[in-house]
Structures are given as C-alpha cells and as structure tokens.
Design an enzyme around this catalytic site. Structure first.
Site, PDB file in Angstrom:
ATOM      1  N   GLY A 258       0.822  -1.212   0.000  1.00 34.63           N
ATOM      2  CA  GLY A 258       0.000   0.000   0.000  1.00 34.63           C
ATOM      3  C   GLY A 258       0.849   1.252   0.000  1.00 34.63           C
ATOM      4  O   GLY A 258       0.623   2.187  -0.762  1.00 34.63           O
ATOM      5  N   ALA A 259       1.863   1.256   0.880  1.00 35.55           N
ATOM      6  CA  ALA A 259       2.741   2.414   1.019  1.00 35.55           C
ATOM      7  C   ALA A 259       3.992   1.975   1.760  1.00 35.55           C
ATOM      8  O   ALA A 259       4.002   0.908   2.369  1.00 35.55           O
ATOM      9  CB  ALA A 259       2.041   3.525   1.795  1.00 35.55           C
ATOM     10  N   GLU A 261       7.277   3.558   4.291  1.00 33.21           N
ATOM     11  CA  GLU A 261       7.619   4.707   5.124  1.00 33.21           C
ATOM     12  C   GLU A 261       9.044   5.217   4.968  1.00 33.21           C
ATOM     13  O   GLU A 261       9.571   5.831   5.900  1.00 33.21           O
ATOM     14  CB  GLU A 261       7.380   4.343   6.590  1.00 33.21           C
ATOM     15  CG  GLU A 261       8.399   3.335   7.192  1.00 33.21           C
ATOM     16  CD  GLU A 261       7.939   1.895   7.162  1.00 33.21           C
ATOM     17  OE1 GLU A 261       7.064   1.557   6.334  1.00 33.21           O
ATOM     18  OE2 GLU A 261       8.456   1.090   7.949  1.00 33.21           O
ATOM     19  N   HIS A 294      -0.403   6.432   9.156  1.00 36.58           N
ATOM     20  CA  HIS A 294       0.380   5.222   9.456  1.00 36.58           C
ATOM     21  C   HIS A 294       1.853   5.446   9.072  1.00 36.58           C
ATOM     22  O   HIS A 294       2.765   5.268   9.888  1.00 36.58           O
ATOM     23  CB  HIS A 294      -0.220   4.051   8.665  1.00 36.58           C
ATOM     24  CG  HIS A 294       0.499   2.748   8.823  1.00 36.58           C
ATOM     25  ND1 HIS A 294      -0.029   1.698   9.519  1.00 36.58           N
ATOM     26  CD2 HIS A 294       1.712   2.329   8.371  1.00 36.58           C
ATOM     27  CE1 HIS A 294       0.824   0.684   9.490  1.00 36.58           C
ATOM     28  NE2 HIS A 294       1.887   1.041   8.796  1.00 36.58           N
ATOM     29  N   GLU A 295       2.071   5.872   7.832  1.00 38.52           N
ATOM     30  CA  GLU A 295       3.453   6.034   7.353  1.00 38.52           C
ATOM     31  C   GLU A 295       4.159   7.153   8.110  1.00 38.52           C
ATOM     32  O   GLU A 295       5.356   7.058   8.402  1.00 38.52           O
ATOM     33  CB  GLU A 295       3.475   6.306   5.844  1.00 38.52           C
ATOM     34  CG  GLU A 295       2.783   5.241   4.989  1.00 38.52           C
ATOM     35  CD  GLU A 295       3.238   3.814   5.276  1.00 38.52           C
ATOM     36  OE1 GLU A 295       4.403   3.613   5.661  1.00 38.52           O
ATOM     37  OE2 GLU A 295       2.402   2.891   5.137  1.00 38.52           O
ATOM     38  N   GLU A 317       4.746  -2.277  13.149  1.00 33.49           N
ATOM     39  CA  GLU A 317       3.502  -2.271  12.382  1.00 33.49           C
ATOM     40  C   GLU A 317       2.271  -2.175  13.268  1.00 33.49           C
ATOM     41  O   GLU A 317       1.312  -1.496  12.930  1.00 33.49           O
ATOM     42  CB  GLU A 317       3.435  -3.504  11.477  1.00 33.49           C
ATOM     43  CG  GLU A 317       4.528  -3.534  10.410  1.00 33.49           C
ATOM     44  CD  GLU A 317       4.615  -2.243   9.592  1.00 33.49           C
ATOM     45  OE1 GLU A 317       3.680  -1.423   9.609  1.00 33.49           O
ATOM     46  OE2 GLU A 317       5.657  -2.039   8.925  1.00 33.49           O
TER      47      GLU A 317
HETATM   48 ZN   LIG Z   1       3.780   0.170   8.397  1.00 31.86          ZN
END
Ligand SMILES: [Zn+2]
Length: 841
Positions: A258-259, A261, A294-295, A317
C-alpha cells in the site's frame, strides 16, 4: 531454514558515500560506494551484503583488495595483511533494473497518449543490497551522502533535500544533503516527471505531495492537508519534532504494497494517496488519511527509533496501525474512526486469530527471507494494534503518551527491542507491563469469556476460542475485563472465578471493545442485551460489537448460525453506517448456507431487502443537502443490500442511472454498485468489452477499482473466462492489482469454479510474477477465504500440499486447509437449521 549470522557483528558501518548512475532506457545502473566503518579486532575479512550486483573493483584503505561473492548474498573482501579496526572501502559495481517492484524498478504510465516511466525504489525488508553493497540490516545505522546521475529535465527525489544539481551533457547530477543515522531499508529515490503541491508544518518542515502528470493537480490537495496536520499532531503527541527538514509523499503507478515509510520520502500506491475531488468517495478519503498517518507515525516509530532485528517488526507495524487511528481521530473526530477500527482491524484480527495453527504476534525471524512467511497482516498489524490499544486502555492514555515521549527521547537514532518499550510504559504507569504483554504477544489465539448468572452469583470462565478443527487448548490469558460493573475484578487470569454481585450495575464485558477477547453471555443475559439493541439503549460500538461477536460464536459452533436471523431482525431500525457494515458481514456469513438451495437463497435475499428497507426509504438514491457523511456512506451500504435482495426498484434505478450517466460522472459513493448492477442485471451485450476499454484508458486508480468490482460480478461464463484470461496481461491489469481481480471473481458464486481453476492452471505465471514478493501468499490465502465444499477442500489439499515446501507458503497453506475444513463442517452442521429458519420467516 538455515540461520544466517548478522553481518553487523563483524563490521560496523559509520558512513556511506554513494554515487549512482541510472540508465533507465538501458535498464541498468552503475555506481561507486565508499564505506567507512570498523571491523572486529580479530576479523580476517569484511563481509557485506550484495545481491545480483556485478562487482567491478574493490579497494581497501587505498589499496586494491581481493573479493569474492558467496551464497546468501554476501561479498567477502580482504587483503593478505588484513587486520581489524577502522577501514575505508571503495567499491565499483553495476546492476540491472527489472520489473520486480523491489530494489530499483520502473513504474509505467501514460500521459496524453505517450507511454512514460518513473524509476522508484523499494528496499524493505532487504532489497538495498540489490542496488549497492552495504550492511543491509536494521541495526547497521549509518549516515549517507548520495549523488544520483540521471537523464535531465526530470524531478529527482531522495530522503533528504537536494543540495546541488548540475547538468552535464544529457545528464543531471543531483546531490542530496547528508542523512541522519538511519537503516538501509529506509533509503529511497524516485526519478521522473512529477508535479507537486507544497505546504509547511508549524515547526517548519516542508511537506510535498507528488504525482505523475497523468494525475490532476487537485488530487494532491487532500493528502497535503492531512500530511501537514498529521506531522503537527505527532510533533506534539510524541514531544519530539519531526526529525527531517522535509517530508515527500509520492504516488507511484506501480507499487507492490500500500505504502512504504522511507524516511523523508514516503511512497504510495496512487489509490492510497490521491483524492481527485471529482471521483473520490468518502471511504477512500478516510483510507488515504489512515495510510498517511500510518506512514508518518513510522517516521518516529521505526525510522528514528528502529527495531534491532526483524523479529520486532510486528512492534513497528502494530504501533503504526494504532497510531493511524489516534492521529486521524484527532484530526477528524467527526469521522468516528474507532468504529472503523472495529469494522476493519478487530474483525480481521478476531477471524484470523481463531484458526488453529495461526502464528503468535511475536515470532523468531532468522533471515529476512522469512519475514514474508511469518508476517500475517491480520496478526502483525491488526491483532498487534488491538493488543497495544488494550495496553493503552489498561494503563491509561496519559501514561501511554508519557511512556512514548520517554521512549523517543532515550532511543532516538538507535535501535530497540519490545522490552525497551514495555519498560518505558511500565515506568510511566507503575504497572508490570512486560509480564502482561509478553503473554499476549507470545501466545497465538485469544479467549472467549463465558458469563453466566445464578441469583447474585456471577461465574466467569475463559477458554481459547477456535473456528474450525483444532487441538485442545489449556492456555490462559490475563484478561482486562473492562466491565462497568464495579464488583468485577480488573483482570481475570485464572480459568474460572465466581463473584457475588450486590448491586445491579450492567453486566457487560469488554465495553469499548478495547481488549482482545469475545464474550459468550448466557441466554438470559444475551436476551437482555438484544432487548437493549431494540430499544436503542446501546451505543453504536456496543451494537456493532454484540452482532460481530455473535457472528464469530456462530462460526466457532458455540451458538447455531440460525440464531443470527432473529438477532439481525433487532437491527432493522439501525442508522449507523459502521453497524450496517457488520449487518452486511453477518448476512454474508449466511450466504454460504444457501448457495446450493435456490429457494432458501431467494428467502435470504428477501429477508435482506426487508431488513434494509427502512433505511432505503429514509435515504433514497440522492444525497440530501447538508446530510451527514455518515448517511452518505450508509446509502451505499443500504443500496448494496437492496440490490443483493433483488429489490426491483433498486435494480431498475441502478440500471437507468448507468444508462443515463457517463461513468466518470457517476456518484463516487455508488459507482461500484451501479456498475455491478449494470453488469449483472443489465441487457447490454457489449458492456464487458466497453468497461474493459474504459478500465485501460483511465488513469484514476479509484475508477479502475470500481470498474473491476463491476466486471467481476458478471454471471456470464464467457465473460468470466475472458476476464480470467486477461489477468495475466499486465498491459491491461497491473501485476499489483491481479490478486484483487482474482479474489473478486472467486467471491462471485458464478465465477468461483472458473477462478479456482484459473489459479491452479496459471500457477507457474503466479510464481514467476510474485514469488519474490509479499503478495505471493495472497493466492492460497484468498482461496482459503472463499472455498466452501468438500470437493474444493480436497482440491485445495491436493494442489497446495506439494507447494507447502515453499517456505513463504507453508503456514498459509496449513491454515488454509483448517479454514476451509471449518467452513465445510459448519455448512454441514448448521445448514439445515439456517434454511429451516429462513423458511419460517
Ligand atoms: Zn507500516
């Protein structure tokens, strides 16, 4: 799997000077890296990570050195008179750019009819070694000076701001500012044609949102606002300022997860960052906000303070998953994101964690190759987040935040293990957190709390909750009961306990749904709770939790699935969108019992339409002026249930809306449903081809998703075959999206057997395309989530058992077999009762 020693034990890097030349069209890169570091006193050589790189030259302290590559991605370097101590290595190397979506890879897109590319990186967990020789371990933190030579007239992004750019002939030479001490898996670069929007945080950090020119400028605004305010929020909440001068966020057309960081240069799928005001639904905006939060939380927890080794990745996470809700709740309290936490994280965790053989949150990791084999998202992200939230509730929000502040101050720019966090939170709260949390993170599964009442005697007992076949369990947990009844203990740590209750405070448990257990109330207590649902006395979260827990208890065979029908009836005046999510899930639970019985299926459809009718009448098809976002989102849920219920008005309205509206002008909230209805119930024979064409032509990932959702709902076998044959054509369906198409076709009852056949017939393509990727195990996982007959169970066993030897598939296949077996048994056990109950309605 063999254990690989950690290379930082023999050589500690301090600084890298990395110069890379990217030849996009030739699909190759070359570079020179200078590494300063210290090797152990008794060392005979230096060992670095290096994978698929051609090593062209090596000098050690200014003199040429001997070097050799070995298995395990290792590069050995030495000299005849080698001694431990401080060293400077200079290595020349070259490598290939491939489509694998890790290391350095191209992203494809089209703008104004011209095919174009970006180059991007993905280094987590251990792909930096595919781009330059290094100690590719999270504990090997060092500073980095990076220079990239690329084609000119493009944007070049790295972790840090650019300090100089020079054009020389056809090339652009970009030098970035030195990074702080950081881990290799967080390095990143993106190069290509990009446009941006910029803002500044209160503390002066520059925030940029970037996308390819195929994306409209307005689609960057929402992310810019969220990212800037989220950094402001974390600056204050963590009491440690955002550690870098800038924060770039880039939407990549091809991206495996998804992404990611990366420090200062976060990369996303386009659908996870871009919100075009013309085509984006409210749910998508909420999703984008949570991904960004989140990131960004990782910029502190993960990047500034990093796990010592991958066995603590769960902590990164879980923490980021919890923080995404804390941050978005602070930014948008009106979104009620804790209800989303319940419908997304809690459900994923409670379902997965009830299957025998599931992993614990914390497991040993010897080699990073094992990460994809052991990191089940429902456990590592969702259950882990639930456990941290349980801890936050147990010690109080203030102590939780105080502990975090200390944690960041004591461990900035270094590495930690879980116990460091427990210690900081323990000191802040005065409680023994280590013992409490270690039980929860090291034991797989969770307890069901049984509650019964005889007079003023209340008996509580715990046992592990399972769905499907399982071994007997004697595990116990320290359960925070979270009861409003003051006579109940704070924790239940024993198997059973009887308490005398003197006054009549409500007898409820896990109020707020913050702890990781479910409750099985005695019939008498449950009947009282259901009355409260009918009378509108419980909060939305309580109503949602009650229904969801009953759904799980039915899955686990503790109660009959047939009891869900009268329970659902108590929800017909429900008006909260998140509760309707669970109502929809409970109905989906019932679908499997009627799939082979047309009469019973019709009865379930009618029951569903009748249940949703009050809200259908209230909400209609068009948004009222000034209606709440809640109602806008709910409308889609309700119409979806009415269409499933084959309500003639709902289907006719969907069809006429589709006929009279260009697809990009459809209401984003209802678009997927309308397209699905047109595909499933419409008369247009050319619809599949025309939608596929629009899918290919669109650069909106969200519109593509809705078209895919529509196409995969077809009943037409020829169309299903055509779609399946398209899945392997990455010029139409990007590899990042194949899994989603597959699971949607599989969930479509009319597509199921063909899709299930497709996955088996095309396994070698799946292996070739995804074997090095985290999404590889999606295919056995998705299949196990849907298959439901004895024959399919046998086929699953037969096909996947030989593949269990692939380490990244072993666990997912073993759990998959248990999951399907549980479903087959449940259908056999509860099917008749559900069909009888439907017939009596
Ligand atoms: Zn993460």
């Amino acid at each position: 799997m063999h254990t690989v020693s950690q290379l930082i034990d023999q050589f500690i890097p301090e600084h890298y000077d990395l110069s890379l030349t990217l030849e996009r069209e030739a699909r190759r890169f070359s570079g020179i890296v200078t590494i300063q570091g210290t090797s152990q006193a008794n060392a005979r050589h230096i060992v670095l990570h290096s994978k698929d790189l051609a090593i062209e030259s090596v000098t050690l302290d200014g003199r040429s050195a001997e070097f050799a590559s070995s298995d395990n991605d290792e590069l050995f370097i030495t000299q005849s008179d080698f001694q431990g101590g401080k060293h400077t290595l200079v290595i020349g190397f070259a490598g290939q750019i491939s489509d694998a979506m890790h290391g350095l890879y191209p992203c494809y897109y089209e703008h104004d009819g011209i095919k174009k590319e970006l180059l991007a990186t993905q280094f987590e967990s251990h792909h930096a070694r595919e781009v330059f020789p290094c100690i590719d371990e999270p504990a090997a933190k060092a500073t980095f000076d990076v220079t990239l030579t690329t084609e000119k007239d493009i944007t070049v992004l790295g972790n840090m701001p650019v300090v100089s750019q020079v054009v020389s002939d056809a090339h652009l030479i970009t030098t970035f500012d030195r990074t702080p001490r950081m881990s290799t898996y967080l390095l990143a670069w993106t190069t290509g044609e990009l446009h941006r929007k910029t803002a500044t945080t209160k503390s002066g950090a520059e925030v940029n949102i970037w996308a390819t020119p195929a994306q409209p400028a307005e689609s960057l605004d929402f992310a810019l606002d969220i990212a800037t305010r989220t950094i402001d929020f974390f600056d204050e909440y963590f009491d440690t300022p955002y550690p870098l001068p800038k924060s770039d966020h880039v939407a990549l057309p091809d991206f495996s997860s998804g992404a990611m960081e990366n420090w200062g240069l976060i990369t996303y799928r386009e659908i996870a960052l871009l919100a075009d005001p013309a085509t984006t639904s409210i749910a998508s905006k909420h999703y984008i906000a949570t991904v960004i939060a989140h990131e960004l939380s990782h910029q502190w927890f993960g990047n500034l303070v990093t796990m010592q080794w991958w066995n603590n990745l769960w902590l990164n996470e879980s923490f980021a998953t919890l923080m995404e809700y804390i941050a978005v709740d602070a930014l948008h309290p009106e979104w009620n994101v804790w209800l989303d936490f319940a419908t997304m994280e809690s459900i994923a965790a409670l379902r997965r964690d009830s299957i025998d053989g599931v992993q614990a949150v914390q497991v040993a990791v010897n080699h990073p190759d094992e990460i994809s084999t052991l990191f089940d998202g429902a456990i590592v992200y969702a259950k882990g987040a639930r456990l941290l939230r349980m801890l936050q509730q147990y010690i109080g929000h203030e102590a939780f935040q105080t502990g975090l502040k200390t944690y960041f101050k004591s461990h900035a720019y270094s590495n930690t293990i879980g116990d460091n966090l427990w210690q900081a939170l323990g000191e802040a709260s005065g409680k023994d957190i280590t013992a409490f949390m270690n039980t929860w993170i090291s034991q797989p599964g969770y307890p069901v709390l049984s509650v019964s009442k005889q007079g003023d005697q209340i008996t509580l007992s715990q046992q592990q909750f399972f769905t499907g076949p399982h071994q007997p369990s004697h595990k116990l947990w320290p359960i925070p009961l979270e009861s409003p009844c003051s006579e109940m203990p704070e924790l239940l740590s024993t198997k059973t306990e009887t308490i005398t209750r003197h006054h009549q405070t409500p007898l409820r448990f896990n109020v707020g749904d913050t702890a990781h257990f479910i409750t099985h109330y005695s019939d008498e207590l449950l009947a009282k709770l259901i009355d409260e649902v009918r009378e509108g006395k419980l909060s939305p979260l309580d109503r949602l939790q009650l229904l969801h827990e009953q759904t799980l208890l039915a899955r686990g065979g503790v109660i009959s699935s047939a009891t869900l029908l009268p329970l659902l009836d108590a929800y017909k005046h429900e008006q909260t969108e998140a509760v309707w999510d669970i109502i929809g899930i409970a109905i989906s639970e019932l679908k499997k019992f009627v799939e082979t019985d047309a009469v019973a299926e019709k009865q379930l459809r009618t029951f569903t339409a009748n249940l949703a009718r009050n809200e259908y009448t209230r909400l209609g098809w068009t948004a009222k002026p000034n209606e709440t976002e809640q109602d806008t989102k709910l409308r889609a849920n309700i119409i979806g249930l009415m269409i499933y219920g084959e309500d003639s008005d709902a289907i006719a309205t969907a069809l006429s809306t589709y006929e009279n509206t260009p697809i990009e002008k459809l209401d984003p909230e209802l678009r997927g449903l309308i397209i699905s209805a047109a595909v499933r119930h419409g008369k247009d024979a050319t619809i599949i081809d025309s939608l596929l064409k629009q899918y290919q032509a669109s650069s909106s990932a969200e519109l593509q998703q809705d078209i895919a959702c529509g196409l995969t709902s077809t009943k037409d076998t020829v169309a299903i075959e055509k779609l399946l044959s398209t899945l392997t054509n990455s010029s139409i369906i990007r590899a990042q999206d194949t899994g989603r198409w597959y699971v949607w076709l599989l969930r479509n009852r009319d597509g199921r057997s063909l899709a299930w056949q497709w996955v088996r017939d095309n396994w070698s393509w799946i292996e070739k395309t995804f074997a090095g990727d985290k999404s590889y195990d999606d295919y056995p996982r998705y299949s196990a989530g849907v298959l439901s007959t004895k024959a399919q169970l046998d086929e699953y066993r037969q096909f996947f058992t030989p593949l269990s030897e692939v380490p990244s598939l072993t666990r997912v296949i073993a759990i998959g077999i248990v999951e399907i077996e549980g479903r087959v048994n449940l259908i056999e056990h509860d099917g008749q009762a559900v069909r009888d109950a439907l017939a009596k309605l």
